[in-house]
Design an enzyme around this catalytic site. Structure first.
Site, PDB file in Angstrom:
ATOM      1  N   LYS A  25     105.614   6.411  80.122  1.00  0.00           N
ATOM      2  CA  LYS A  25     104.921   8.278  80.783  1.00  0.00           C
ATOM      3  C   LYS A  25     103.810   7.911  81.593  1.00  0.00           C
ATOM      4  CE  LYS A  25     104.738   9.133  76.077  1.00  0.00           C
ATOM      5  NZ  LYS A  25     104.922   8.031  75.169  1.00  0.00           N
ATOM      6  N   ARG A  66     105.172  17.361  70.564  1.00  0.00           N
ATOM      7  CA  ARG A  66     105.406  15.665  70.162  1.00  0.00           C
ATOM      8  C   ARG A  66     106.006  16.728  68.565  1.00  0.00           C
ATOM      9  NH1 ARG A  66     103.337  10.150  70.743  1.00  0.00           N
ATOM     10  NH2 ARG A  66     101.493  10.817  73.133  1.00  0.00           N
ATOM     11  N   ARG A 125     102.064  -5.441  76.080  1.00  0.00           N
ATOM     12  CA  ARG A 125     100.822  -4.310  75.726  1.00  0.00           C
ATOM     13  C   ARG A 125      98.934  -4.428  75.358  1.00  0.00           C
ATOM     14  NH1 ARG A 125     101.162   1.875  76.738  1.00  0.00           N
ATOM     15  NH2 ARG A 125     100.283   1.891  73.813  1.00  0.00           N
ATOM     16  N   ARG A 180      94.533  -2.620  73.221  1.00  0.00           N
ATOM     17  CA  ARG A 180      94.187  -1.027  71.616  1.00  0.00           C
ATOM     18  C   ARG A 180      94.830  -1.006  70.891  1.00  0.00           C
ATOM     19  NH1 ARG A 180      98.157   3.798  74.324  1.00  0.00           N
ATOM     20  NH2 ARG A 180      98.825   4.211  72.270  1.00  0.00           N
ATOM     21  N   ARG A 229     104.866   3.944  64.448  1.00  0.00           N
ATOM     22  CA  ARG A 229     104.606   4.890  65.866  1.00  0.00           C
ATOM     23  C   ARG A 229     106.068   5.142  66.249  1.00  0.00           C
ATOM     24  NH1 ARG A 229     100.768   1.653  69.680  1.00  0.00           N
ATOM     25  NH2 ARG A 229     101.292   2.974  71.538  1.00  0.00           N
TER      26      ARG A 229
HETATM   27  P1  ADP Z   1     101.786   6.001  72.659  1.00  0.00           P
HETATM   28  O1  ADP Z   1     103.111   7.338  72.813  1.00  0.00           O
HETATM   29  O2  ADP Z   1     102.273   4.646  72.905  1.00  0.00           O
HETATM   30  O3  ADP Z   1     101.883   6.461  70.722  1.00  0.00           O
HETATM   31  P2  ADP Z   1      99.505   8.177  72.900  1.00  0.00           P
HETATM   32  O4  ADP Z   1      98.650   7.576  73.671  1.00  0.00           O
HETATM   33  O5  ADP Z   1     100.430   9.093  74.222  1.00  0.00           O
HETATM   34  O6  ADP Z   1     100.946   6.327  73.035  1.00  0.00           O
HETATM   35  O7  ADP Z   1      99.204   8.681  72.267  1.00  0.00           O
HETATM   36  C1  ADP Z   1      98.339   7.313  70.653  1.00  0.00           C
HETATM   37  C2  ADP Z   1      98.278   8.565  69.651  1.00  0.00           C
HETATM   38  O8  ADP Z   1      97.116   9.117  69.722  1.00  0.00           O
HETATM   39  C3  ADP Z   1      99.656   8.666  68.667  1.00  0.00           C
HETATM   40  O9  ADP Z   1      99.833   7.115  68.618  1.00  0.00           O
HETATM   41  C4  ADP Z   1      98.989   9.446  67.909  1.00  0.00           C
HETATM   42  O10 ADP Z   1      98.163   9.499  67.190  1.00  0.00           O
HETATM   43  C5  ADP Z   1      97.588  10.343  68.809  1.00  0.00           C
HETATM   44  N1  ADP Z   1      98.347  11.379  69.804  1.00  0.00           N
HETATM   45  C6  ADP Z   1      98.600  11.520  71.157  1.00  0.00           C
HETATM   46  N2  ADP Z   1      99.439  12.837  71.233  1.00  0.00           N
HETATM   47  C7  ADP Z   1      99.186  13.478  70.400  1.00  0.00           C
HETATM   48  C8  ADP Z   1      99.999  14.639  70.008  1.00  0.00           C
HETATM   49  N3  ADP Z   1     100.878  15.441  70.949  1.00  0.00           N
HETATM   50  N4  ADP Z   1     100.259  15.327  68.395  1.00  0.00           N
HETATM   51  C9  ADP Z   1      99.415  14.972  67.662  1.00  0.00           C
HETATM   52  N5  ADP Z   1      98.828  13.458  68.023  1.00  0.00           N
HETATM   53  C10 ADP Z   1      99.167  12.639  69.434  1.00  0.00           C
END
Ligand code: ADP
Length: 190
Positions: A13, A88, A127, A133, A144
């Site tokens: 994404k 989400r 990654r 990260r 996740r």
């Molecule tokens: P990924 O999709 O690879 O897990 P992101 O960088 O999009 O990584 O998100 C990292 C973390 O940030 C998620 O695992 C969550 O803890 C938090 N997060 C991101 N977006 C949301 C959301 N819409 N609602 C709740 N937590 C979120």
């Protein structure tokens, strides 16, 4: 253009959203990036978010919703935006609906990147070696994926019922995937 980019962790994404936002001249808003910036700065929001993120869990809806509401109210979002990683949860969908209704606007499309789970875990482990990260360790990566399957995958059906979903194969080169996204966005949903 008001777009959502959805897909499981590791689907690409972040990579696609930058190019897509540039093509439509709209801001790309990634909730994960905003949370990471807040964690790095150790703001109260960052301190709250960090515990959830380290476990691979979603940050509480009310925290995330409030953050997104503030961001979408900024002037650069007035004519469109690309949301990457939000909503989400079903609760976040309802909240986004309210935000859009208040602004008298609607979503144009929901692009969903599809990649199988083994490929996703492999990508995230690679990654981890490059970016380091905090949430890219194997147990957290697996958590996740589970959280996505439980809480976020059902959103695809929800948006599909509104005829907004365009699924795109998320495997191949960055350019191939970008071209597929352009293609689905250039034709109306049937
Ligand atoms: P990924 O999709 O690879 O897990 P992101 O960088 O999009 O990584 O998100 C990292 C973390 O940030 C998620 O695992 C969550 O803890 C938090 N997060 C991101 N977006 C949301 C959301 N819409 N609602 C709740 N937590 C979120």
């Amino acid at each position: 253009m008001r777009l959502l980019l959805m897909g499981p962790p590791g689907a690409g994404k972040g990579t696609q959203s930058a190019a897509l936002a540039a093509r439509f001249d709209i801001p790309a808003i990634a909730t994960g990036d905003i949370f990471r910036a807040q964690v790095a700065a150790q703001t109260p929001l960052g301190i709250t978010a960090q515990g959830y993120m380290d476990r691979g869990e979603y940050v509480a809806d009310e925290v995330t919703n409030a953050m997104v509401a503030v961001r979408l109210a900024e002037p650069d979002c007035a004519d469109g935006f690309l949301l990457d990683g939000y909503p989400r949860t079903v609760e976040q969908v309802a909240e986004l609906d309210t935000m859009l209704a208040t602004a008298d606007s609607t979503l144009d499309s929901v692009v969903v990147l599809t990649v199988d789970t083994d490929e996703l875990v492999g990508r995230l482990l690679r990654r981890a070696e490059i970016e380091g990260r905090a949430d890219d360790t194997e147990p957290v990566i697996r958590r996740r994926q589970e959280v996505y399957a439980e809480q976020t995958a059902p959103l695809v059906e929800l948006y599909d019922a509104r005829s907004l979903v365009r699924e795109v194969d998320g495997t191949g080169t960055v350019e191939e995937i970008g071209a597929r996204i352009d293609e689905v966005l250039s034709r109306p949903v049937v």
